[in-house]
Write an enzyme that holds these catalytic residues in place. Structure first.
Site, PDB file in Angstrom:
ATOM      1  N   ASP A   1       0.622  -1.104  -0.064  1.00 44.14           N
ATOM      2  CA  ASP A   1      -0.115  -0.417   0.211  1.00 44.14           C
ATOM      3  C   ASP A   1       0.495   1.483  -0.128  1.00 44.14           C
ATOM      4  OD1 ASP A   1      -2.320   1.261   0.016  1.00 44.14           O
ATOM      5  OD2 ASP A   1      -2.709   1.176   2.503  1.00 44.14           O
ATOM      6  N   GLY A   2       0.604   2.325  -0.653  1.00 44.26           N
ATOM      7  CA  GLY A   2       1.258   3.524  -0.670  1.00 44.26           C
ATOM      8  C   GLY A   2       1.606   3.703  -1.683  1.00 44.26           C
TER       9      GLY A   2
ATOM     10  N   GLY B   1       0.278   5.572  -4.641  1.00 43.28           N
ATOM     11  CA  GLY B   1      -0.595   6.710  -5.243  1.00 43.28           C
ATOM     12  C   GLY B   1       0.397   7.491  -4.172  1.00 43.28           C
ATOM     13  N   ARG B   2       0.180   7.402  -3.051  1.00 42.36           N
ATOM     14  CA  ARG B   2       0.794   8.561  -1.627  1.00 42.36           C
ATOM     15  C   ARG B   2       1.856   8.389  -1.986  1.00 42.36           C
ATOM     16  NH1 ARG B   2      -0.617   5.611   3.065  1.00 42.36           N
ATOM     17  NH2 ARG B   2      -1.269   4.248   2.659  1.00 42.36           N
TER      18      ARG B   2
ATOM     19  N   SER C   1      -7.257  -5.798  -5.801  1.00 42.45           N
ATOM     20  CA  SER C   1      -8.113  -6.652  -5.155  1.00 42.45           C
ATOM     21  C   SER C   1      -9.365  -6.155  -6.379  1.00 42.45           C
ATOM     22  CB  SER C   1      -8.901  -5.913  -3.973  1.00 42.45           C
ATOM     23  OG  SER C   1      -9.450  -4.218  -4.350  1.00 42.45           O
ATOM     24  N   THR C   2     -10.237  -7.162  -5.682  1.00 44.74           N
ATOM     25  CA  THR C   2     -11.965  -7.011  -7.143  1.00 44.74           C
ATOM     26  C   THR C   2     -12.117  -5.645  -6.724  1.00 44.74           C
ATOM     27  OG1 THR C   2     -12.878  -7.383  -4.574  1.00 44.74           O
ATOM     28  CG2 THR C   2     -12.542  -9.708  -6.345  1.00 44.74           C
TER      29      THR C   2
ATOM     30  N   ASN D   1     -10.585  -2.710  -6.654  1.00 45.13           N
ATOM     31  CA  ASN D   1      -9.994  -2.000  -7.789  1.00 45.13           C
ATOM     32  C   ASN D   1     -10.043  -1.783  -8.630  1.00 45.13           C
ATOM     33  OD1 ASN D   1      -6.748  -3.634  -6.151  1.00 45.13           O
ATOM     34  ND2 ASN D   1      -7.833  -1.725  -5.421  1.00 45.13           N
ATOM     35  N   TRP D   2     -11.709  -2.327  -9.556  1.00 40.20           N
ATOM     36  CA  TRP D   2     -12.145  -2.096 -10.542  1.00 40.20           C
ATOM     37  C   TRP D   2     -12.529  -0.594 -10.814  1.00 40.20           C
ATOM     38  CZ3 TRP D   2     -10.502  -4.546 -14.991  1.00 40.20           C
ATOM     39  CH2 TRP D   2     -10.346  -6.403 -14.389  1.00 40.20           C
TER      40      TRP D   2
ATOM     41  N   ILE E   1      -6.922  -5.266   7.022  1.00 36.94           N
ATOM     42  CA  ILE E   1      -6.407  -6.511   6.090  1.00 36.94           C
ATOM     43  C   ILE E   1      -6.936  -6.376   4.939  1.00 36.94           C
ATOM     44  CG2 ILE E   1      -5.292  -7.830   7.988  1.00 36.94           C
ATOM     45  CD1 ILE E   1      -8.116  -9.788   8.277  1.00 36.94           C
ATOM     46  N   SER E   2      -8.086  -5.079   5.610  1.00 37.67           N
ATOM     47  CA  SER E   2      -8.354  -5.436   4.074  1.00 37.67           C
ATOM     48  C   SER E   2      -8.650  -6.951   2.643  1.00 37.67           C
ATOM     49  CB  SER E   2      -7.789  -4.516   2.861  1.00 37.67           C
ATOM     50  OG  SER E   2      -7.905  -2.931   3.539  1.00 37.67           O
TER      51      SER E   2
END
EC number: 2.5.1.-
Length: 248
Positions: free
Chosen positions: A23-24, A26-27, A68-69, A71-72, A192-193
């Site tokens: 993760d991260g 984009g930031r 992830s599903t 993220n579409w 944990i997304s």
């Protein structure tokens, strides 16, 4: 002076299986006034370094959450770029994995991938199928709830009358791979997304503010060192643990 890797290796066992939410990206790009896609490109570089360092440490399985599903739902141009980056990695990076005796597996639904990506997945998995080194599993169009549902539906379709934990686990995307010992999430979020929901029941959780493109070998060593300091009891008391584990 000893390196951080040497210091880790002198402690207790290295986790056999590490799972990561990268993760991260984009930031990371935003902080540098760059387009988000540049963060994803640097994120791919960070993954390459992670794979190398895991192999150096003796990690046997590395599973990363790439897409992830959910993220579409991102902007169409970003999704398009991510798919192109995924294909590029399949076509180019898989050769390096193969040369280093590593195996590649793709976890997730394949219904929304185009033919070119599907072909890339099939060729990459076939090329590395018999390799015996580190297994890199990339979760793409994956969700933990989806994983459990697809396993249950397969069991129903095959007419299995009694479902046990072991039976269900074999039908999950990780298959016969051991459950993760250590879960790492970069980027400062502490959840944990929907990643490996079933398989992470006993994983040690490690969260860091480091953005994924900046996650390097030292950061991984720190995560492993944190893991090694923990007492994994699996429901038992400290006194019931093996003597070697109590000492650590």
């Amino acid at each position: 002076m000893k390196s951080s890797t040497q210091a880790v290796l002198e402690h207790t066992a290295i986790p056999k299986h590490i799972a990561v939410i990268m993760d991260g990206n984009g930031r990371w790009a935003k902080k540098r006034f760059l387009p988000r896609i540049m963060g994803h490109k640097r994120g791919l570089d960070a993954l390459e370094n992670m794979v190398k360092h895991c192999a150096k440490l003796g990690v046997q399985y590395l599973t990363v959450f790439a897409f992830s599903t959910e993220n579409w739902r991102r902007p169409e141009d970003e999704v398009s770029f991510l798919m192109g980056l995924f294909l590029q990695a399949l076509q180019k990076q898989v050769r390096r994995l193969h040369e280093n005796n590593m195996r590649l597996k793709i976890l997730g639904s394949r219904e929304r991938f185009n033919r070119q990506i599907l072909k890339g997945i099939e060729e990459a998995e076939a090329l590395t199928a018999n390799n015996t080194g580190l297994t890199l599993s990339i979760a793409a169009d994956y969700g933990g709830r989806w994983d459990i549902l697809q396993a249950a539906n397969k069991l129903i379709a095959e007419g299995v009358s009694e479902i046990t934990e072991d039976t269900l686990a074999k039908y999950l995307m990780l298959g016969d791979a051991p459950e993760p010992d250590l879960f790492i999430r970069t980027g400062g979020e502490t959840r944990i997304s929907n990643f490996l929901l079933w398989q992470m029941a006993y994983a040690e959780l490690y969260f860091t503010d480091i953005l994924w493109p900046d996650f390097d070998g030292k950061a991984l060593d720190d995560a492993v060192a944190s893991f090694q300091k923990r007492e994994r009891r699996f429901g038992r008391t400290s006194e019931q643990l093996p003597i070697e584990q109590q000492r650590n």
